[in-house]
Every structure is written in C-alpha cells, then in structure tokens.
Write a protein that holds these residues in place. Structure first.
Motif, PDB file in Angstrom:
ATOM      1  N   ARG A   1       0.800  -1.228   0.000  1.00 14.41           N
ATOM      2  CA  ARG A   1       0.000   0.000   0.000  1.00 14.41           C
ATOM      3  C   ARG A   1       0.831   1.275   0.000  1.00 14.41           C
TER       4      ARG A   1
ATOM      5  N   ASP B   1     -12.489  -2.644   2.287  1.00 13.97           N
ATOM      6  CA  ASP B   1     -11.676  -2.716   3.506  1.00 13.97           C
ATOM      7  C   ASP B   1     -10.728  -3.916   3.442  1.00 13.97           C
ATOM      8  N   ARG B   2      -9.739  -3.876   4.288  1.00 13.56           N
ATOM      9  CA  ARG B   2      -8.673  -4.869   4.291  1.00 13.56           C
ATOM     10  C   ARG B   2      -9.180  -6.293   4.474  1.00 13.56           C
TER      11      ARG B   2
ATOM     12  N   ARG C   1      -8.631  -9.338   2.001  1.00 11.82           N
ATOM     13  CA  ARG C   1      -7.952 -10.552   2.486  1.00 11.82           C
ATOM     14  C   ARG C   1      -8.770 -11.797   2.246  1.00 11.82           C
TER      15      ARG C   1
END
Ligand SMILES: Nc1ncnc2c1ncn2[C@@H]1O[C@H](COP(=O)(O)OP(=O)(O)O)[C@@H](O)[C@H]1O
Ligand SMILES: [Mg+2]
Length: 264
Positions: free
Chosen positions: A60, A80-81, A85
């Motif tokens: 990032r 969002d992460r 993921r």
C-alpha cells in the motif's frame, strides 16, 4: 456466462523517487467466468503491476492506485482490508515465474500447498486438509503426491515446483487464477506441459485465467483474447487469431515478428 471481473481505468503510480512514475495507465479488463485472457508485452510494460493490483498484492505504501477493480460486487481498490484478504489467495490466486522465490525453503511442500486452506477455511480439519492437498497435488500431475507432501522445495525440479505452486493456488478453488509468466524459467518441454495443465484446469474446473507472458506464441496456444501492453498502456486488444492476422499496431507486429518460426 457472466462477467466476474471488471477492471476499468486502472492507474498505478510510484512515489519512490522525487517525481511520481506512472507504470500503468487506463488499464481495462473484463473477464468472463471460465475465460482465459492473455496479457502480452515486452519487459517493463506493466503486466505484473496490473496483475498484482488485481490480486490485491501491491503493497500500500509508495504508490497511488486509481480506477476500479470490481469483483463479486466489491471494488478491490477501495474495499476494507478484511474483504480484500478474504479474496486474496482464495477466490483470486496467483502464480509467479520463479516458484523458488515464492516457496518457503524450510517448509515442507504439503504445508505450503495447504496454506490457503489454513488461512481461509479454518473449519476444515487437519486430516481433510491433507487429503485435499494430496488430491490437488495429484490433479496437477505430481507423481507420488504422498511422498512429495513431505519433501522440501529444493528436492524438486523446476517443473515440479511450478506444479506445487499451481496446486497451492488451486486448492481453495479460486474463480480467477492469475499466472504471471509461469513458464518463463522453464525449458520448452516443461513449458508446454504447464500450459497444458492450465488448459486442463480451466476446462475441468471452469477457473478463469489471466495468463501473462512476453511470448505471443504461448498466448496464442492458450488464450482466445489478448491484451497487448506497452509502456504501461494497452495498445491493442482483441481476438488472438485476429491480431495475428492483422495486427493494428507496429508494436504488436514486432512481437509477432519476434516469434521464432518454429513455434508457428
Ligand atoms: N518498486 C518500484 N518502483 C518504481 N518503479 C517500479 C517498481 N517496480 C516496478 N516498477 C516499474 O514499473 C514498470 C512496470 O513493471 P512490471 O509491471 O513489472 O513490468 P512487466 O511485468 O510487464 O515486465 C517498469 O517500468 C518498472 O521499472
Ligand atoms: Mg512481469
């Protein structure tokens, strides 16, 4: 057939140095379920950067990404992460040119093939994980998979290591497999076997594949549609045979001319 991936206006810029450097510009890619699309271009043309962005693997820091990478109703650039993921290495997985750098030298093959199950499918028991790993290793053409399960990467040939990488990428039954120059480090015979394996995976499991190569003749063997990149831009895109018949860009003609006649 539906669209499973829709990349529009992808733009990637590095900030490592004083001046920002654009490495991918206006990149578009629409991928249908079960389709194989090729990305071709000379070294440094932005193929890997585009692929890594789609796989959610670009670090990032030190870079700006713009555009949209729509998958499963989410924009992978802005989600969002945790959402990212949940897809990474499971729904979308990636294999690379040199398996030796992607495989952990001190971990057994079986452990590495099972990795995405350990991360994404904690509900699966240890025994079941092992069973699935061995099945997948068998499916990618690794002979005596039970034996290979307990071996280390250095004990395998380059071709076997690439098969291990493919098994690890496929064990979570991804909807998209991104193969970034997966055969470049291999000799021609093994290269043909790996291309054949990718074709088999696509046919039997309906996995969509983004196949990246600097070699247009390899792309022609596997893909119907191709994207031609130069200097971070898409310069031409369309049906591979069509492009072979009448390349619109001088650059594409050069890529075609660079193919040794024996491959045609
Ligand atoms: N960490 C980095 N910082 C700055 N520029 C980079 C970095 N990594 C790669 N690049 C540049 O991005 C461009 C595209 O690279 P890449 O996508 O790896 O090309 P390809 O896969 O087509 O050979 C190249 O010009 C390369 O020099
Ligand atoms: Mg590359």
């Amino acid at each position: 057939m539906g669209i499973i991936l829709d990349v529009t206006d992808l733009h990637i810029e590095f900030h490592d140095h004083d001046l920002p450097e654009t490495v991918v510009e206006d990149f578009d890619l629409m991928l249908e379920e079960g389709e194989i699309v090729g990305i071709v271009g000379e070294s440094g043309s932005g193929k890997s950067m585009s692929a890594l962005a789609i796989a959610g693997l670009l670090k990032r820091h030190a870079l700006t990404k713009k555009g949209r990478i729509m998958f499963d109703g989410h924009d992978l650039l802005t989600c969002d992460r945790n959402t990212l993921r949940s897809y990474q290495g499971d729904e979308i997985s990636m294999i690379f040119q040199e398996p030796m750098t992607s495989l952990n030298p001190v971990k057994k093959i079986g452990w590495q093939v099972e990795e995405s199950l350990r991360i994404h499918h904690k509900e699966i028991s240890r025994e079941e994980r092992k069973k699935r790993a061995i099945e997948m290793m068998d499916a990618v053409g690794l002979r005596e998979p039970e034996k290979v399960y307990s071996m280390y990467p250095h004990e395998l040939s380059g071709g076997m290591r690439q098969r291990v990488m493919i098994a690890a990428a496929m064990i979570g039954q991804p909807r998209i497999l991104i193969a970034d120059e997966p055969t470049t480090a291999l000799d021609v015979t093994i290269q043909a076997q790996i291309v054949e394996l990718l074709r088999k995976i696509n046919k039997e499991r309906n996995t969509a594949i983004i196949f990246i190569s600097h070699d247009l003749s390899l792309i022609r063997q596997l893909c119907q549609r191709v994207i031609v990149m130069q200097g971070g831009n898409i310069v031409e895109t369309g049906d591979v045979e069509e492009i072979f018949r009448s390349p619109k860009m001088g650059y594409t003609r050069k890529l075609i001319a660079a193919i040794p006649q024996i491959n045609l």
